[in-house]
Design a protein around this motif. Sequence first.
Motif, PDB file in Angstrom:
ATOM      1  N   THR A 113       0.739  -1.131   0.175  1.00  0.00           N
ATOM      2  CA  THR A 113       0.210   0.134   0.065  1.00  0.00           C
ATOM      3  C   THR A 113       0.987   1.412   0.135  1.00  0.00           C
ATOM      4  OG1 THR A 113      -0.148   0.063   2.362  1.00  0.00           O
ATOM      5  CG2 THR A 113      -1.705  -1.244   1.315  1.00  0.00           C
ATOM      6  N   LYS A 114       0.416   2.208  -0.536  1.00  0.00           N
ATOM      7  CA  LYS A 114       0.966   3.526  -0.483  1.00  0.00           C
ATOM      8  C   LYS A 114       0.392   4.527   0.352  1.00  0.00           C
ATOM      9  CE  LYS A 114       2.957   3.110  -5.120  1.00  0.00           C
ATOM     10  NZ  LYS A 114       3.097   3.841  -6.819  1.00  0.00           N
ATOM     11  N   ARG A 115       1.176   5.196   1.368  1.00  0.00           N
ATOM     12  CA  ARG A 115       0.717   6.288   1.900  1.00  0.00           C
ATOM     13  C   ARG A 115       0.428   7.541   1.091  1.00  0.00           C
ATOM     14  NH1 ARG A 115       2.717  10.269   5.112  1.00  0.00           N
ATOM     15  NH2 ARG A 115       4.877   9.701   4.586  1.00  0.00           N
ATOM     16  N   LYS A 116      -1.001   8.311   1.377  1.00  0.00           N
ATOM     17  CA  LYS A 116      -1.274   9.444   0.732  1.00  0.00           C
ATOM     18  C   LYS A 116      -0.660  10.542   1.135  1.00  0.00           C
ATOM     19  CE  LYS A 116      -5.166  12.132  -1.226  1.00  0.00           C
ATOM     20  NZ  LYS A 116      -6.514  12.096  -1.125  1.00  0.00           N
ATOM     21  N   LEU A 117       0.176  11.127   0.428  1.00  0.00           N
ATOM     22  CA  LEU A 117       0.910  12.249   0.893  1.00  0.00           C
ATOM     23  C   LEU A 117      -0.086  13.573   1.242  1.00  0.00           C
ATOM     24  CD1 LEU A 117       4.253  12.340  -1.177  1.00  0.00           C
ATOM     25  CD2 LEU A 117       3.946  11.676   1.242  1.00  0.00           C
ATOM     26  N   ASP A 118      -0.077  14.144   2.341  1.00  0.00           N
ATOM     27  CA  ASP A 118      -0.803  15.208   2.732  1.00  0.00           C
ATOM     28  C   ASP A 118      -0.234  16.471   2.627  1.00  0.00           C
ATOM     29  OD1 ASP A 118      -2.842  16.896   3.629  1.00  0.00           O
ATOM     30  OD2 ASP A 118      -3.039  16.419   5.614  1.00  0.00           O
ATOM     31  N   LEU A 119       0.121  16.888   1.333  1.00  0.00           N
ATOM     32  CA  LEU A 119       0.947  18.167   1.253  1.00  0.00           C
ATOM     33  C   LEU A 119       0.095  19.437   1.489  1.00  0.00           C
ATOM     34  CD1 LEU A 119       2.889  17.268  -2.121  1.00  0.00           C
ATOM     35  CD2 LEU A 119       3.872  17.048  -0.011  1.00  0.00           C
ATOM     36  N   LYS A 120       0.813  20.300   2.331  1.00  0.00           N
ATOM     37  CA  LYS A 120       0.468  21.589   2.922  1.00  0.00           C
ATOM     38  C   LYS A 120       0.806  22.718   1.927  1.00  0.00           C
ATOM     39  CE  LYS A 120      -1.538  19.469   6.334  1.00  0.00           C
ATOM     40  NZ  LYS A 120      -3.001  19.487   6.489  1.00  0.00           N
ATOM     41  N   THR A 121       0.015  23.510   1.716  1.00  0.00           N
ATOM     42  CA  THR A 121       0.354  24.958   0.824  1.00  0.00           C
ATOM     43  C   THR A 121       1.298  25.625   1.517  1.00  0.00           C
ATOM     44  OG1 THR A 121      -1.397  26.434   1.842  1.00  0.00           O
ATOM     45  CG2 THR A 121      -2.010  24.949  -0.072  1.00  0.00           C
ATOM     46  N   TYR A 122       1.997  26.507   0.805  1.00  0.00           N
ATOM     47  CA  TYR A 122       3.068  27.434   1.430  1.00  0.00           C
ATOM     48  C   TYR A 122       2.251  28.392   2.322  1.00  0.00           C
ATOM     49  CZ  TYR A 122       7.307  26.079  -1.221  1.00  0.00           C
ATOM     50  OH  TYR A 122       8.219  25.578  -1.651  1.00  0.00           O
ATOM     51  N   GLU A 123       1.182  28.883   2.193  1.00  0.00           N
ATOM     52  CA  GLU A 123       0.298  29.407   3.001  1.00  0.00           C
ATOM     53  C   GLU A 123       0.195  28.983   4.309  1.00  0.00           C
ATOM     54  OE1 GLU A 123      -3.728  32.481   2.895  1.00  0.00           O
ATOM     55  OE2 GLU A 123      -3.572  30.393   1.721  1.00  0.00           O
ATOM     56  N   GLN A 150      -1.002  29.442  -2.495  1.00  0.00           N
ATOM     57  CA  GLN A 150      -1.681  28.353  -2.615  1.00  0.00           C
ATOM     58  C   GLN A 150      -1.000  27.133  -3.136  1.00  0.00           C
ATOM     59  OE1 GLN A 150      -4.470  28.142  -0.775  1.00  0.00           O
ATOM     60  NE2 GLN A 150      -4.429  30.418  -0.154  1.00  0.00           N
ATOM     61  N   ARG A 151       0.065  27.226  -3.597  1.00  0.00           N
ATOM     62  CA  ARG A 151       0.760  25.950  -4.279  1.00  0.00           C
ATOM     63  C   ARG A 151       1.417  25.251  -3.108  1.00  0.00           C
ATOM     64  NH1 ARG A 151       1.571  25.842  -9.416  1.00  0.00           N
ATOM     65  NH2 ARG A 151       3.666  24.395  -9.346  1.00  0.00           N
ATOM     66  N   LYS A 152       1.478  23.812  -3.482  1.00  0.00           N
ATOM     67  CA  LYS A 152       2.038  23.071  -2.483  1.00  0.00           C
ATOM     68  C   LYS A 152       3.691  22.537  -2.812  1.00  0.00           C
ATOM     69  CE  LYS A 152      -2.190  20.729  -1.279  1.00  0.00           C
ATOM     70  NZ  LYS A 152      -3.102  19.583  -1.541  1.00  0.00           N
ATOM     71  N   LYS A 153       3.893  22.824  -4.163  1.00  0.00           N
ATOM     72  CA  LYS A 153       5.236  22.686  -4.498  1.00  0.00           C
ATOM     73  C   LYS A 153       5.808  23.490  -5.189  1.00  0.00           C
ATOM     74  CE  LYS A 153       5.424  17.433  -4.607  1.00  0.00           C
ATOM     75  NZ  LYS A 153       5.652  16.233  -5.459  1.00  0.00           N
ATOM     76  N   ASN A 154       6.780  23.981  -5.238  1.00  0.00           N
ATOM     77  CA  ASN A 154       7.659  25.264  -5.912  1.00  0.00           C
ATOM     78  C   ASN A 154       8.410  24.492  -7.015  1.00  0.00           C
ATOM     79  OD1 ASN A 154       8.116  27.866  -6.706  1.00  0.00           O
ATOM     80  ND2 ASN A 154       9.768  27.967  -5.192  1.00  0.00           N
ATOM     81  N   ARG A 155       7.959  24.159  -8.232  1.00  0.00           N
ATOM     82  CA  ARG A 155       8.639  23.642  -9.002  1.00  0.00           C
ATOM     83  C   ARG A 155       9.264  24.896  -9.977  1.00  0.00           C
ATOM     84  NH1 ARG A 155       3.981  20.192  -9.375  1.00  0.00           N
ATOM     85  NH2 ARG A 155       4.221  18.015  -8.854  1.00  0.00           N
ATOM     86  N   ALA A 156      10.450  24.712 -10.354  1.00  0.00           N
ATOM     87  CA  ALA A 156      11.357  25.698 -11.021  1.00  0.00           C
ATOM     88  C   ALA A 156      10.955  25.798 -12.278  1.00  0.00           C
ATOM     89  CB  ALA A 156      12.913  25.329 -10.821  1.00  0.00           C
ATOM     90  N   ALA A 157      11.048  26.883 -13.199  1.00  0.00           N
ATOM     91  CA  ALA A 157      10.519  27.025 -14.478  1.00  0.00           C
ATOM     92  C   ALA A 157      11.743  26.319 -15.399  1.00  0.00           C
ATOM     93  CB  ALA A 157      10.043  28.332 -14.855  1.00  0.00           C
TER      94      ALA A 157
END
Length: 564
Positions: free
Chosen positions: A39-49, A101-108
Amino acid sequence: MTEFQNPVGSLGEQSSEGPRSHPGGITGSPAPTAQKKGTKRKLDLKTYETKYDAIMEVERGSLSKKQVAEKFAISASTLSTWLKNADSIKEKITAGNVEPQRKKNRAAKFPEVEDALLKWFANARTHNVTVSGEMMREKARDFALKLGVPDSEFECSVGWLERFKARHAIVFKRVCGESNDVATDSVALSDWKSKLATILKDYSASDVFNADETGIFYKLMPDKTLEFKSVSCHGGKQSKERLTVMVAANMSGTEKLPLMVIGKSANPRCFKNVKRLPTDYKSNKKAWMTSEIFTEWARKLDLQMSKQKRKICLVIDNCPAHPHIKSLKATTIVFLPPNTTSVTQPMDQGIIRNLKVFYRKFVVQRKLRAIDTNSDFTLTVLDALRMLHQAWRSVTMKTIANCYRHAGFAVTEPDQVAESNDDDDDDDPDDDLPLASLMNVAPGVSMSDFAAADDDVPTCADLSDDDIIEGIVSARNDNDDESDDEEPAQPPTRPTIYSALDAFDTLRSFFDAHNGGDRANQALADLNSMLVDAHLTKTYTRQTAMTDYVKRTEQRGRESELCL
């Protein structure tokens, strides 16, 4: 067997129906919390806010870390990780480098293209230009070509545009805000008065702020006033001698925010050996206010007010450098009606002029001192920052409050306003005496002309495509770090603590001989305390360990034996 072959399904079923009965009629306990294999644990990512809010809650100290973790439904280890990265998270939020409101900050993948497109989009929306997705894709291709990005690497697909919009929280809808084409008519002013009445009802005078920029020729002398009033400062020597200053204070006049000064050079030579500047300082090639600089300033102010648990209203004009900033916690930004700032903006009612009068006075005093001592007159950017700081300190609370009232920010009854009109003039005739000393240098130039000579100097401008590309290429080549040619070739040497103490003795002897009074005595006492602290810090931080002392003693002993 089917149930055991589908562990995910069985767990979900078990959680919905409660405890199961095991063979033999024994009632089982609730499902174990440990993850079953497969089983895979569902990641509960939080926003930057959310991360930012949790960090601020810990810094406020009203709750324990355990209580903060429970409040935000996170584990103690997660909160600990956020606190370790607190500086990075706060910087991203305050500088606007990530959508809250973003959870990850992916670089452009193409940051320069995105930077150019974002600036173009912000400038277009400032002028209420309707922007479509296809327009943005075409503009992105154009910027990529000018920035040297190969077509084979940058296709600018619809998917790329969607990711760009998500990264910068751009949605295609009607933008709310003041219209840029509203004329200065009775309807516009009437609407503003109604809006202002609501603001003054919801906020105290101490929590209503106004900010505005002004250009200043920091080396300007009376004999150059007429020349500067008629010469464009977009290039050449004049542009190198100008600064942009942002002035901000609250309605009651009890809180003057630190000045924000914008120059052309990022690292003037005069800044060498200076650990702390008297004002905030930013730079760009034209010494103008930009949306990036203003956004960073506004977010830092918002962070400061959040820490103080205050809610403020920031009133500004709607110039291109003042964008709509999202996700501010403690600050509500209100835009003045277009083309009405001459009567609605408090800073334009005399606060900025008062600042410039004091600054001109300090410049003239410096010039007179150079004449009296037969020395060369020099004025660096650092000198200008120091004198601007002193000039801003000289602007009184009464002047600020009166200027707000002249702009319509009045909370008193009409009869009280009429009574206070008699005390509007805060100018001391003695303030103009140093200015008058040099008026004979430029016959026909009044002191008011001298103080207001650079009032019309531009502080921001609409960006063309060439301006956008030039700014990005300059940042790439780090050209903005070059010092101005007008700066002295060698920065002043760093004074020692002993020369500072000697200078203090001279200063104290001067005021003793000229009866400086209580004000001078208090200032000298404060200065003496700072110098003593600096001296003690220098003395004790240079003390070495005992082992070093022993080594030096042994070394001297060996040297003595060799001499014998």
